[in-house]
Design a protein around this motif. Structure first.
Motif, PDB file in Angstrom:
ATOM      1  N   GLY A  25       0.766  -1.244   0.000  1.00 15.43           N
ATOM      2  CA  GLY A  25       0.000   0.000   0.000  1.00 15.43           C
ATOM      3  C   GLY A  25       0.791   1.285   0.000  1.00 15.43           C
ATOM      4  O   GLY A  25       0.213   2.358  -0.089  1.00 15.43           O
ATOM      5  N   ALA A  26       2.102   1.217   0.126  1.00 18.94           N
ATOM      6  CA  ALA A  26       2.926   2.434   0.089  1.00 18.94           C
ATOM      7  C   ALA A  26       3.293   2.694  -1.373  1.00 18.94           C
ATOM      8  O   ALA A  26       4.409   2.434  -1.807  1.00 18.94           O
ATOM      9  CB  ALA A  26       4.167   2.282   0.960  1.00 18.94           C
ATOM     10  N   LYS A  27       2.335   3.184  -2.137  1.00 20.29           N
ATOM     11  CA  LYS A  27       2.495   3.304  -3.585  1.00 20.29           C
ATOM     12  C   LYS A  27       3.328   4.507  -4.013  1.00 20.29           C
ATOM     13  O   LYS A  27       3.933   4.506  -5.066  1.00 20.29           O
ATOM     14  CB  LYS A  27       1.137   3.345  -4.249  1.00 20.29           C
ATOM     15  N   LYS A  28       3.370   5.535  -3.180  1.00 21.69           N
ATOM     16  CA  LYS A  28       4.135   6.738  -3.532  1.00 21.69           C
ATOM     17  C   LYS A  28       5.544   6.673  -2.958  1.00 21.69           C
ATOM     18  O   LYS A  28       5.761   6.207  -1.833  1.00 21.69           O
ATOM     19  CB  LYS A  28       3.422   7.982  -3.022  1.00 21.69           C
ATOM     20  N   ARG A  29       6.480   7.173  -3.734  1.00 19.92           N
ATOM     21  CA  ARG A  29       7.892   7.152  -3.344  1.00 19.92           C
ATOM     22  C   ARG A  29       8.121   7.805  -1.984  1.00 19.92           C
ATOM     23  O   ARG A  29       8.830   7.258  -1.133  1.00 19.92           O
ATOM     24  CB  ARG A  29       8.717   7.866  -4.425  1.00 19.92           C
ATOM     25  N   GLU A  30       7.525   8.973  -1.766  1.00 15.60           N
ATOM     26  CA  GLU A  30       7.750   9.673  -0.497  1.00 15.60           C
ATOM     27  C   GLU A  30       7.226   8.880   0.697  1.00 15.60           C
ATOM     28  O   GLU A  30       7.774   8.955   1.793  1.00 15.60           O
ATOM     29  CB  GLU A  30       7.176  11.093  -0.515  1.00 15.60           C
ATOM     30  N   HIS A  31       6.183   8.100   0.485  1.00 18.85           N
ATOM     31  CA  HIS A  31       5.648   7.253   1.550  1.00 18.85           C
ATOM     32  C   HIS A  31       6.646   6.138   1.875  1.00 18.85           C
ATOM     33  O   HIS A  31       6.953   5.884   3.047  1.00 18.85           O
ATOM     34  CB  HIS A  31       4.304   6.671   1.096  1.00 18.85           C
ATOM     35  N   ALA A  34       9.604   7.570   3.686  1.00 22.20           N
ATOM     36  CA  ALA A  34       9.265   7.904   5.076  1.00 22.20           C
ATOM     37  C   ALA A  34       9.301   6.656   5.960  1.00 22.20           C
ATOM     38  O   ALA A  34       9.817   6.694   7.083  1.00 22.20           O
ATOM     39  CB  ALA A  34       7.886   8.559   5.147  1.00 22.20           C
ATOM     40  N   ILE A  35       8.781   5.555   5.449  1.00 18.75           N
ATOM     41  CA  ILE A  35       8.801   4.295   6.211  1.00 18.75           C
ATOM     42  C   ILE A  35      10.240   3.857   6.457  1.00 18.75           C
ATOM     43  O   ILE A  35      10.633   3.564   7.594  1.00 18.75           O
ATOM     44  CB  ILE A  35       8.028   3.191   5.464  1.00 18.75           C
ATOM     45  N   VAL A  36      11.029   3.829   5.403  1.00 18.44           N
ATOM     46  CA  VAL A  36      12.415   3.379   5.514  1.00 18.44           C
ATOM     47  C   VAL A  36      13.218   4.315   6.420  1.00 18.44           C
ATOM     48  O   VAL A  36      14.003   3.859   7.253  1.00 18.44           O
ATOM     49  CB  VAL A  36      13.064   3.247   4.118  1.00 18.44           C
ATOM     50  N   ALA A  37      13.006   5.611   6.289  1.00 18.89           N
ATOM     51  CA  ALA A  37      13.714   6.580   7.142  1.00 18.89           C
ATOM     52  C   ALA A  37      13.383   6.335   8.611  1.00 18.89           C
ATOM     53  O   ALA A  37      14.269   6.355   9.470  1.00 18.89           O
ATOM     54  CB  ALA A  37      13.339   8.007   6.740  1.00 18.89           C
ATOM     55  N   GLY A  38      12.116   6.080   8.895  1.00 20.96           N
ATOM     56  CA  GLY A  38      11.705   5.800  10.272  1.00 20.96           C
ATOM     57  C   GLY A  38      12.330   4.527  10.807  1.00 20.96           C
ATOM     58  O   GLY A  38      12.834   4.486  11.934  1.00 20.96           O
ATOM     59  N   LEU A  39      12.324   3.481   9.991  1.00 19.57           N
ATOM     60  CA  LEU A  39      12.895   2.207  10.434  1.00 19.57           C
ATOM     61  C   LEU A  39      14.412   2.263  10.573  1.00 19.57           C
ATOM     62  O   LEU A  39      14.980   1.597  11.423  1.00 19.57           O
ATOM     63  CB  LEU A  39      12.505   1.090   9.462  1.00 19.57           C
ATOM     64  N   ALA A  40      15.040   3.080   9.743  1.00 25.88           N
ATOM     65  CA  ALA A  40      16.505   3.199   9.793  1.00 25.88           C
ATOM     66  C   ALA A  40      16.961   4.210  10.844  1.00 25.88           C
ATOM     67  O   ALA A  40      18.152   4.307  11.129  1.00 25.88           O
ATOM     68  CB  ALA A  40      17.040   3.609   8.421  1.00 25.88           C
ATOM     69  N   GLY A  41      16.030   4.968  11.405  1.00 34.51           N
ATOM     70  CA  GLY A  41      16.415   6.010  12.359  1.00 34.51           C
ATOM     71  C   GLY A  41      17.166   7.135  11.674  1.00 34.51           C
ATOM     72  O   GLY A  41      18.064   7.740  12.257  1.00 34.51           O
ATOM     73  N   ARG A  42      16.802   7.406  10.435  1.00 28.94           N
ATOM     74  CA  ARG A  42      17.482   8.437   9.644  1.00 28.94           C
ATOM     75  C   ARG A  42      16.440   9.420   9.102  1.00 28.94           C
ATOM     76  O   ARG A  42      16.016   9.327   7.950  1.00 28.94           O
ATOM     77  CB  ARG A  42      18.250   7.797   8.489  1.00 28.94           C
ATOM     78  N   PRO A  43      16.015  10.370   9.924  1.00 27.20           N
ATOM     79  CA  PRO A  43      14.938  11.287   9.512  1.00 27.20           C
ATOM     80  C   PRO A  43      15.270  12.122   8.282  1.00 27.20           C
ATOM     81  O   PRO A  43      14.362  12.596   7.608  1.00 27.20           O
ATOM     82  CB  PRO A  43      14.727  12.169  10.740  1.00 27.20           C
ATOM     83  N   ASN A  44      16.532  12.299   7.956  1.00 25.56           N
ATOM     84  CA  ASN A  44      16.916  13.106   6.795  1.00 25.56           C
ATOM     85  C   ASN A  44      17.126  12.280   5.532  1.00 25.56           C
ATOM     86  O   ASN A  44      17.599  12.814   4.527  1.00 25.56           O
ATOM     87  CB  ASN A  44      18.187  13.911   7.110  1.00 25.56           C
ATOM     88  N   GLU A  77       0.295   2.475   7.604  1.00 26.07           N
ATOM     89  CA  GLU A  77      -0.545   3.607   8.027  1.00 26.07           C
ATOM     90  C   GLU A  77       0.210   4.558   8.953  1.00 26.07           C
ATOM     91  O   GLU A  77      -0.009   5.761   8.913  1.00 26.07           O
ATOM     92  CB  GLU A  77      -1.835   3.107   8.704  1.00 26.07           C
ATOM     93  N   GLN A  78       1.078   4.024   9.787  1.00 24.95           N
ATOM     94  CA  GLN A  78       1.837   4.856  10.711  1.00 24.95           C
ATOM     95  C   GLN A  78       2.647   5.930   9.984  1.00 24.95           C
ATOM     96  O   GLN A  78       2.789   7.036  10.472  1.00 24.95           O
ATOM     97  CB  GLN A  78       2.775   3.976  11.544  1.00 24.95           C
ATOM     98  N   TYR A  79       3.164   5.591   8.822  1.00 25.67           N
ATOM     99  CA  TYR A  79       4.013   6.517   8.080  1.00 25.67           C
ATOM    100  C   TYR A  79       3.325   7.154   6.877  1.00 25.67           C
ATOM    101  O   TYR A  79       3.978   7.804   6.081  1.00 25.67           O
ATOM    102  CB  TYR A  79       5.285   5.789   7.618  1.00 25.67           C
ATOM    103  N   ARG A  80       2.005   6.964   6.737  1.00 26.32           N
ATOM    104  CA  ARG A  80       1.288   7.529   5.593  1.00 26.32           C
ATOM    105  C   ARG A  80       1.335   9.063   5.687  1.00 26.32           C
ATOM    106  O   ARG A  80       1.002   9.641   6.715  1.00 26.32           O
ATOM    107  CB  ARG A  80      -0.154   7.056   5.562  1.00 26.32           C
ATOM    108  N   PRO A  81       1.754   9.712   4.598  1.00 23.79           N
ATOM    109  CA  PRO A  81       1.801  11.184   4.610  1.00 23.79           C
ATOM    110  C   PRO A  81       0.385  11.764   4.774  1.00 23.79           C
ATOM    111  O   PRO A  81      -0.592  11.182   4.301  1.00 23.79           O
ATOM    112  CB  PRO A  81       2.361  11.548   3.224  1.00 23.79           C
TER     113      PRO A  81
END
Length: 85
Positions: A25-31, A34-44, A77-81
């Motif tokens: 369901g994370a069809k958009k690149r930015e979504h 955002a998920i990967v950044a959150g899981l990696a602990g890399r907000p930037n 859903e947690q990371y959905r923009p």
């Protein structure tokens, strides 16, 4: 998962990572980023291509466990923009 040193993630890792998130369901690149950044602990993080091979492996293992637990939709859903109007 905070280390950014080491070899870059392989094309295969990134393909599996992005395809799996898209499938759930994370069809958009930015979504997906955002998920990967959150899981990696890399907000930037601006691209999954910035991941190290080790980070990509760790995230893929984590996503596999989340999927096995039946909680992938919660993660998506947690990371959905927020919707923009």
């Amino acid at each position: 998962m905070g280390s950014t040193t080491g070899e870059r993630a392989t094309r295969g890792q990134l393909t599996v990572l992005n395809a799996g998130l898209t499938e759930h369901g994370a069809k958009k690149r930015e979504h997906r980023v955002a998920i990967v950044a959150g899981l990696a602990g890399r907000p930037n993080l601006t691209s999954t291509r910035e991941l190290s091979r080790e980070q990509a492996s760790s995230i893929l293992r984590h996503l596999d466990l989340v999927e096995q637990a039946g909680e992938m939709q919660l993660l998506i859903e947690q990371y959905r923009p927020a919707a923009t109007s």
